[in-house]
Every structure is written in C-alpha cells, then in structure tokens.
Motif scaffolding. Sequence first.
Motif, PDB file in Angstrom:
ATOM      1  N   VAL A   1      71.179  57.706  35.410  1.00  0.00           N
ATOM      2  CA  VAL A   1      71.635  58.640  36.133  1.00  0.00           C
ATOM      3  C   VAL A   1      70.497  59.129  35.182  1.00  0.00           C
ATOM      4  O   VAL A   1      70.246  60.834  36.434  1.00  0.00           O
ATOM      5  N   LYS A   2      69.479  58.879  34.615  1.00  0.00           N
ATOM      6  CA  LYS A   2      68.854  60.269  33.841  1.00  0.00           C
ATOM      7  C   LYS A   2      67.917  60.552  34.849  1.00  0.00           C
ATOM      8  O   LYS A   2      67.626  62.229  35.530  1.00  0.00           O
ATOM      9  N   GLU A   3      67.397  59.207  35.079  1.00  0.00           N
ATOM     10  CA  GLU A   3      66.461  59.289  36.826  1.00  0.00           C
ATOM     11  C   GLU A   3      66.532  60.372  37.652  1.00  0.00           C
ATOM     12  O   GLU A   3      65.790  61.157  38.357  1.00  0.00           O
ATOM     13  N   ARG A   4      67.816  60.354  37.611  1.00  0.00           N
ATOM     14  CA  ARG A   4      67.921  60.413  39.637  1.00  0.00           C
ATOM     15  C   ARG A   4      68.455  62.425  38.576  1.00  0.00           C
ATOM     16  O   ARG A   4      67.957  62.662  39.974  1.00  0.00           O
ATOM     17  N   VAL A   5      69.489  61.959  38.379  1.00  0.00           N
ATOM     18  CA  VAL A   5      68.839  63.878  37.572  1.00  0.00           C
ATOM     19  C   VAL A   5      67.644  64.477  37.650  1.00  0.00           C
ATOM     20  O   VAL A   5      67.665  65.884  38.073  1.00  0.00           O
ATOM     21  N   ILE A   6      66.841  64.028  36.854  1.00  0.00           N
ATOM     22  CA  ILE A   6      65.737  65.055  36.618  1.00  0.00           C
ATOM     23  C   ILE A   6      64.834  64.605  38.266  1.00  0.00           C
ATOM     24  O   ILE A   6      64.324  65.629  38.484  1.00  0.00           O
ATOM     25  N   SER A   7      64.601  63.955  39.068  1.00  0.00           N
ATOM     26  CA  SER A   7      64.365  64.170  40.048  1.00  0.00           C
ATOM     27  C   SER A   7      65.186  64.529  41.616  1.00  0.00           C
ATOM     28  O   SER A   7      64.538  65.845  41.640  1.00  0.00           O
ATOM     29  N   MET A   8      66.770  65.549  41.045  1.00  0.00           N
ATOM     30  CA  MET A   8      67.020  66.411  41.485  1.00  0.00           C
ATOM     31  C   MET A   8      66.691  67.779  41.230  1.00  0.00           C
ATOM     32  O   MET A   8      66.949  68.891  41.463  1.00  0.00           O
ATOM     33  N   THR A   9      67.146  67.730  39.751  1.00  0.00           N
ATOM     34  CA  THR A   9      66.368  69.356  38.844  1.00  0.00           C
ATOM     35  C   THR A   9      65.151  69.651  38.780  1.00  0.00           C
ATOM     36  O   THR A   9      64.872  70.703  38.108  1.00  0.00           O
ATOM     37  N   GLN A  10      64.548  68.773  39.277  1.00  0.00           N
ATOM     38  CA  GLN A  10      62.468  68.863  38.006  1.00  0.00           C
ATOM     39  C   GLN A  10      62.591  69.560  36.370  1.00  0.00           C
ATOM     40  O   GLN A  10      62.659  69.992  35.850  1.00  0.00           O
ATOM     41  N   ALA A  11      63.633  69.151  36.273  1.00  0.00           N
ATOM     42  CA  ALA A  11      63.997  69.750  34.183  1.00  0.00           C
ATOM     43  C   ALA A  11      63.108  68.547  33.686  1.00  0.00           C
ATOM     44  O   ALA A  11      62.618  67.520  33.693  1.00  0.00           O
ATOM     45  N   ARG A  12      63.414  68.725  32.575  1.00  0.00           N
ATOM     46  CA  ARG A  12      62.291  68.422  31.269  1.00  0.00           C
ATOM     47  C   ARG A  12      62.905  66.667  30.947  1.00  0.00           C
ATOM     48  O   ARG A  12      62.638  65.619  30.416  1.00  0.00           O
ATOM     49  N   GLU A  13      64.134  66.997  30.477  1.00  0.00           N
ATOM     50  CA  GLU A  13      64.664  65.958  30.328  1.00  0.00           C
ATOM     51  C   GLU A  13      66.479  66.485  31.006  1.00  0.00           C
ATOM     52  O   GLU A  13      66.557  67.719  31.404  1.00  0.00           O
ATOM     53  N   VAL A  14      67.687  65.606  30.341  1.00  0.00           N
ATOM     54  CA  VAL A  14      69.249  65.256  30.487  1.00  0.00           C
ATOM     55  C   VAL A  14      69.880  64.776  29.441  1.00  0.00           C
ATOM     56  O   VAL A  14      69.003  63.782  29.046  1.00  0.00           O
ATOM     57  N   GLU A  15      70.416  65.978  29.421  1.00  0.00           N
ATOM     58  CA  GLU A  15      71.038  65.440  27.995  1.00  0.00           C
ATOM     59  C   GLU A  15      72.690  64.735  29.046  1.00  0.00           C
ATOM     60  O   GLU A  15      73.417  65.490  30.102  1.00  0.00           O
TER      61      GLU A  15
ATOM     62  N   SER B   1      77.068  73.610  39.080  1.00  0.00           N
ATOM     63  CA  SER B   1      77.296  72.991  40.360  1.00  0.00           C
ATOM     64  C   SER B   1      77.728  72.125  41.368  1.00  0.00           C
ATOM     65  O   SER B   1      78.222  71.781  42.572  1.00  0.00           O
ATOM     66  N   GLN B   2      76.775  71.114  40.957  1.00  0.00           N
ATOM     67  CA  GLN B   2      76.012  70.462  42.288  1.00  0.00           C
ATOM     68  C   GLN B   2      77.239  69.380  41.622  1.00  0.00           C
ATOM     69  O   GLN B   2      77.217  68.522  40.371  1.00  0.00           O
ATOM     70  N   VAL B   3      77.839  68.197  42.978  1.00  0.00           N
ATOM     71  CA  VAL B   3      78.383  66.880  42.459  1.00  0.00           C
ATOM     72  C   VAL B   3      78.149  65.405  43.333  1.00  0.00           C
ATOM     73  O   VAL B   3      77.980  66.093  44.513  1.00  0.00           O
ATOM     74  N   ILE B   4      78.030  64.687  42.551  1.00  0.00           N
ATOM     75  CA  ILE B   4      77.718  63.224  44.044  1.00  0.00           C
ATOM     76  C   ILE B   4      78.550  62.337  43.055  1.00  0.00           C
ATOM     77  O   ILE B   4      78.465  61.846  42.335  1.00  0.00           O
TER      78      ILE B   4
END
Length: 184
Positions: A130-144, A163-166
Amino acid sequence: MKNTVANEEIAAPYAQALMTVAKSNNLTEAFGNDARGLVTLLSESKELRNFFDNPFASIESKKVVINRVLGDDTNAFFRNFLMLLVDRKRIYLLDGICQQYLTLLRELNQTVLAEVISAVPLSEAQEQAVKERVISMTQAREVELSKKVDSELIGGVIIKVGSQVIDASLRGQLRRLSLRLTSS
C-alpha cells in the motif's frame, strides 16, 4: 466543544507556534510523537475530552491531569505549551492543535497520510505494498498509514489519500457491477 471551522482557525496559529518552537529546538519528531500520543488518548477517552472541554473545571485541576497524562518523559517545551493552553483557556482545542501540528510535520517531512480501510488487519507485506502504491501516486518521500478495519467490506481495501479514493474492496466491486447491470 465540537471541532468547527472556527475552532480550526483558532487552533492553526497555536499549531504554527508549536512547530516554530519545535524547529528552533530541533524537536519536530519528538513533538510529533507527543502529539500522536495525545490524539490517540483523546480519541480513546471521552472522559478526558469532556474534562478539557468543561469550562467549570479549574485551571489547576486541568494542569494536574496534564502532568499525570504526560508522565516524566515528555519534553519541557511541549509540557509548557500545554500549560499555556490551559492558562489561556484553549485546552479544548488540544485535539485540533495536535492534528494540525501533525499535518505541518507531514508537510515538513514530505509525508502523506493514507487512510486504509480493510476487511481484515493488513500484514506487513500488504502495508508495504500500500505504501509503495501511494508513493507512486503522490511522489511523496514517505507514507503514514491510518489503518481501520471494516468487516462490511467483505474483502480488499479502500485507500484514501487527500481527495483521491481507490476502492479495491469486494463491496465496491459488487456495487460497480450492480450499477452496470441496472444501467444496461
């Protein structure tokens, strides 16, 4: 008092001030840990929330409760900040201030908050995916991750980032299939 837009506007300068103190003393993560602990405690204890919201409870009794709740390992700057909130009769904003501080901390660290709702608790490997998927979506450095379990999903997950929902839940797939069948 319930969190309203007015309360959020009042809480914002306090969260900014707390972040300023944290940055100047290199304590952003320590304050973040304390804020997370308080948010958890306030969400789990309705009595504590009601006590802080009660305008008839004395300032001294609120300070005593804060000292008991925090324990000895809390940073003195953070403790003094909470005492200032009590003195200014703003302790009822504590949850909002902590939430806004955590938002500022995530911005500082380029971290995004992803709410994950699943039918069963996720394994470590699933959380990492899930973290990897969110990082690829948002280009963030980390995911909480904020994890919740909802047995009504039947299976799969729902991931909310801003506002994004998967919706990869079985319930969501069944709902989409039902819509397609009824529209045909």
